[in-house]
Design a protein around this motif. Structure first.
Motif, PDB file in Angstrom:
ATOM      1  N   THR A 149       1.072  -1.161  -0.432  1.00  0.00           N
ATOM      2  CA  THR A 149       0.281   0.146  -0.056  1.00  0.00           C
ATOM      3  C   THR A 149       0.744   1.337  -0.201  1.00  0.00           C
ATOM      4  OG1 THR A 149      -2.078  -1.717   0.999  1.00  0.00           O
ATOM      5  CG2 THR A 149      -2.002   0.869   1.481  1.00  0.00           C
TER       6      THR A 149
ATOM      7  N   ASN B 281      -2.717   5.451  -5.899  1.00  0.00           N
ATOM      8  CA  ASN B 281      -1.288   4.999  -6.189  1.00  0.00           C
ATOM      9  C   ASN B 281      -0.685   5.978  -6.642  1.00  0.00           C
ATOM     10  OD1 ASN B 281      -2.120   3.415  -3.666  1.00  0.00           O
ATOM     11  ND2 ASN B 281      -2.045   1.320  -5.231  1.00  0.00           N
TER      12      ASN B 281
ATOM     13  N   ASN C 178      -3.360   8.906  -3.411  1.00  0.00           N
ATOM     14  CA  ASN C 178      -3.422   7.702  -2.666  1.00  0.00           C
ATOM     15  C   ASN C 178      -4.423   6.253  -3.262  1.00  0.00           C
ATOM     16  OD1 ASN C 178      -1.035   8.681  -1.586  1.00  0.00           O
ATOM     17  ND2 ASN C 178      -2.166   8.949   0.472  1.00  0.00           N
TER      18      ASN C 178
END
Length: 122
Positions: free
Chosen positions: A28, A77, A74
């Motif tokens: 992540t 990513n 985010n």
């Protein structure tokens, strides 16, 4: 492990703009701070910009402050580097990197992309 892939480099004229992207895969990415560094021929790699994992803290080299903007999405990513008012001295290979905390020093960054060439020339 985090894999980073930069894109968006190219040949532009002085004064032009360019946006670099750094796509992350693997672990992540949202838990990592992102950074951009660059290396010109015959010179050492230098810090350009960094952004905290949450995106709330950003840091810039004096040479790009006011011209470059680092941001991140985010959900995708991805970390971006928006470059405006480009100068010939901005010519370099630009590298994306990930670290546990934002830093202006390359040492803390454990993950690096392969780099993308940015050439500013008339």
């Amino acid at each position: 492990q985090v894999q980073l892939v930069e894109s968006g480099g190219g040949l532009v004229q002085p004064g032009d703009s360019l946006r670099l992207s750094c796509a992350a895969s693997g672990r992540t990415f949202s838990i990592y701070s992102g950074g951009w560094f660059r290396q010109a021929p015959g010179k050492e790699r230098e810090f350009v910009a960094a952004i905290a994992a949450s995106g709330t803290g950003t840091y810039y080299a004096d040479s790009v402050k006011g011209r470059f903007t680092i941001s991140r999405d985010n959900a995708k990513n991805t970390v971006y580097l928006q470059m405006t008012s480009l100068k010939p001295e901005d010519t370099a290979v630009y590298y994306c990197a990930a670290s546990n905390f934002p830093s202006t020093w390359a040492g803390p960054y454990g993950y690096w992309g392969q780099g993308t060439q940015v050439t500013v020339s008339s």
